[in-house]
Design a protein around this motif. Structure first.
Motif, PDB file in Angstrom:
ATOM      1  N   UNK A 177       1.664   2.587  -2.200  1.00  0.00           N
ATOM      2  CA  UNK A 177       0.530   1.665  -2.144  1.00  0.00           C
ATOM      3  C   UNK A 177       0.644   0.552  -3.177  1.00  0.00           C
ATOM      4  N   UNK A 178       1.101   0.887  -4.377  1.00  0.00           N
ATOM      5  CA  UNK A 178       1.171  -0.089  -5.456  1.00  0.00           C
ATOM      6  C   UNK A 178       2.567  -0.660  -5.669  1.00  0.00           C
ATOM      7  N   UNK A 179       3.471  -0.354  -4.754  1.00  0.00           N
ATOM      8  CA  UNK A 179       4.840  -0.847  -4.909  1.00  0.00           C
ATOM      9  C   UNK A 179       4.916  -2.324  -4.548  1.00  0.00           C
ATOM     10  N   UNK A 180       5.420  -3.159  -5.451  1.00  0.00           N
ATOM     11  CA  UNK A 180       5.555  -4.589  -5.138  1.00  0.00           C
ATOM     12  C   UNK A 180       6.703  -4.868  -4.176  1.00  0.00           C
ATOM     13  N   UNK A 181       7.519  -3.844  -3.917  1.00  0.00           N
ATOM     14  CA  UNK A 181       8.685  -4.045  -3.047  1.00  0.00           C
ATOM     15  C   UNK A 181       8.439  -3.647  -1.598  1.00  0.00           C
ATOM     16  N   UNK A 182       7.239  -3.114  -1.307  1.00  0.00           N
ATOM     17  CA  UNK A 182       6.920  -2.711   0.069  1.00  0.00           C
ATOM     18  C   UNK A 182       5.623  -3.393   0.483  1.00  0.00           C
ATOM     19  N   UNK A 183       5.664  -4.169   1.557  1.00  0.00           N
ATOM     20  CA  UNK A 183       4.470  -4.873   2.015  1.00  0.00           C
ATOM     21  C   UNK A 183       4.104  -4.471   3.435  1.00  0.00           C
ATOM     22  N   UNK A 184       2.843  -4.661   3.769  1.00  0.00           N
ATOM     23  CA  UNK A 184       2.362  -4.525   5.144  1.00  0.00           C
ATOM     24  C   UNK A 184       2.139  -5.937   5.657  1.00  0.00           C
ATOM     25  N   UNK A 185       2.997  -6.393   6.551  1.00  0.00           N
ATOM     26  CA  UNK A 185       2.958  -7.774   7.020  1.00  0.00           C
ATOM     27  C   UNK A 185       1.692  -8.047   7.826  1.00  0.00           C
ATOM     28  N   UNK A 186       1.351  -9.309   7.926  1.00  0.00           N
ATOM     29  CA  UNK A 186       0.229  -9.714   8.776  1.00  0.00           C
ATOM     30  C   UNK A 186       0.723 -10.189  10.140  1.00  0.00           C
ATOM     31  N   UNK A 187       2.044 -10.252  10.303  1.00  0.00           N
ATOM     32  CA  UNK A 187       2.638 -10.676  11.574  1.00  0.00           C
ATOM     33  C   UNK A 187       3.262  -9.487  12.282  1.00  0.00           C
TER      34      UNK A 187
END
Length: 466
Positions: free
Chosen positions: A277-287
């Motif tokens: 959840x707090x990892x700056x290297x893993x994102x949940x894209x909006x696309x």
């Protein structure tokens, strides 16, 4: 909960077994060639890969809810124009080789450098899909497919998937969501009691895969990174992309960026909330899907993230140096828009095309007929808008330029045309020159030669332009 541990646990690549597993010799890693005879991966990369993208296919790279395949085609243009020459494309899919090949016939997909299939139990290289024998040998440790079959037959709730999905190191079932957790825990215990070391992955709300403990998408990626590092070609950056539970391991690999596409399933988002959840290297894209991958390239500053398909006026593109691959992608995007009637039928457009062609330049049609490039451009008037309102797309694959002189490049690639259900492909070579032109002018096309890809010739050669 035990099922979540079994579903998503990842402890890294087993060091003891990894070190005791012989790394395949360089020759086995670089011996294959694609149908366009491009050099093997290790020879092609003069240094570490600029970027390695490791992407799931269904609902990640491929959007099955997009009949125009637009996000996939946007990624294709971005990759071939900016990354193919010095980067690595890896498809990591739960599909077996059979279903993977079927998908490639259905969708306008690029040719990956490496393919990880059957939930990380098979690794192959190039278009010829040459298997990695070292990976197969590694997975044999504490694995007995017969015992797995015997134990799973005692669970009537498990329904075997099709025969194509049963692989040497993977046994796959369907199971109802509300029963998956209990079955996973019980089955794991029974297989352990029989001396096996397995991994059970539940994903997609229905798929249950049983693999050797050392298998999985994450373990396969760790193996590849170790192998590339041993060759001195560890990628500068790696981006993992996924949407479902069997992709979770990818995001646990150290020093790897990760994107969960906007349409990621609940099971993967729950894993992220618990583990990254707090990892700056893993994102949940909006696309969605491939558009989310493009978004992640920009978010992490991994390189260019504007697809040529998103550029309204290609003549406005400001390049710092000559980029042969970009010139090829740009030309065929113009050609697609011309035939779809999306750009004006004007003398100016044709004059601009003639300006980048050598007056004596030639085009060898796949039928063998040779013409002047200028004559070919003059005939474009006859096909303007002839595909308007139709599902007509053009994309190029495996665009690989080779500098053959101080001011000239030979570019090889596959040029695909898709119209409805029908697709054709030509193996194409283009000779481009920078003699007496500036970067702003663009490279000069001096010669184009095409031959039909076996099994992909047009039914009417007269309708094939460029």
């Amino acid at each position: 909960m035990p099922s979540l541990t079994l579903r998503f646990s990842f402890s890294g690549f087993p060091r003891s077994r990894c070190c005791s597993t012989p790394t395949p010799k360089l020759s086995s890693f670089t011996s294959f060639q694609t149908e366009v005879n491009f050099r093997s991966i290790m020879d092609r990369l003069t240094s570490a890969a600029r970027l390695m993208i490791v992407s799931d296919l269904d609902h990640t790279m491929v959007d099955h809810h997009d009949p125009e395949n637009l996000s996939l085609l946007r990624f294709n243009a971005l990759w071939e124009a900016n990354y193919r020459e010095n980067s690595l494309l890896v498809f990591s899919t739960g599909r077996s080789p059979t279903l993977y090949k079927e998908l490639r016939k259905e969708k306008p997909m690029l040719t990956p450098d490496i393919t990880i299939m059957s939930v990380g139990t098979e690794i192959t290289y190039g278009n010829s899909m040459e298997p990695d024998d070292g990976w197969e040998a590694f997975l044999n440790d504490k694995w007995d497919r017969k015992i797995v079959t015997e134990e799973t037959s005692k669970f009537p709730e498990l329904t075997l998937q099709s025969e194509t999905e049963q692989r040497p190191h993977k046994v796959s079932f369907y199971v109802q969501k509300d029963k998956a957790q209990d079955i996973t825990g019980t089955l794991s215990k029974r297989l352990e009691e029989r001396g096996l070391d397995v991994k059970i992955i539940y994903s997609g709300g229905m798929d249950l895969d049983i693999l050797p403990q050392g298998a999985g998408k994450g373990q396969a990626l760790a193996y590849l990174l170790k192998k590339l590092k041993s060759e001195g070609k560890l990628p500068n950056n790696t981006l993992a992309c996924g949407d479902s539970g069997n992709d979770a391991e990818l995001f646990s690999i150290p020093d790897v960026y990760g994107v969960m596409v906007a349409n990621a399933q609940e099971e993967l988002l729950q894993w992220r909330a618990a583990n990254a959840k707090d990892s700056p290297k893993v994102i949940h894209a909006t696309e969605r899907c491939a558009a989310g991958i493009i978004q992640a390239i920009g978010h992490f500053n991994l390189g260019p993230n504007t697809s040529p398909r998103d550029v309204t006026d290609m003549s406005d593109c400001k390049m710092e140096n000559f980029v042969p691959a970009y010139e090829v992608v740009k030309f065929y995007l113009f050609f697609e828009k011309w035939r779809r009637g999306e750009i004006e039928n004007s003398d100016l457009h044709l004059s601009n095309l003639k300006a980048v062609c050598r007056p004596s330049g030639t085009f060898v049609h796949p039928s063998g007929v040779e013409k002047y490039l200028e004559d070919c451009i003059n005939t474009l008037r006859t096909c303007h808008g002839d595909k308007q309102g139709k599902q007509f797309r053009i994309w190029v694959d495996l665009v690989l330029p080779t500098q053959v002189g101080s001011d000239s490049w030979l570019v090889s690639f596959k040029k695909w045309e898709l119209c409805g259900e029908e697709r054709q492909c030509c193996i194409t070579t283009v000779l481009l020159s920078s003699k007496n032109v500036t970067v702003a002018d663009g490279l000069t096309w001096t010669h184009v030669h095409q031959t039909w890809l076996q099994g992909a010739a047009a039914s009417d050669s007269a309708t094939w332009f460029f």
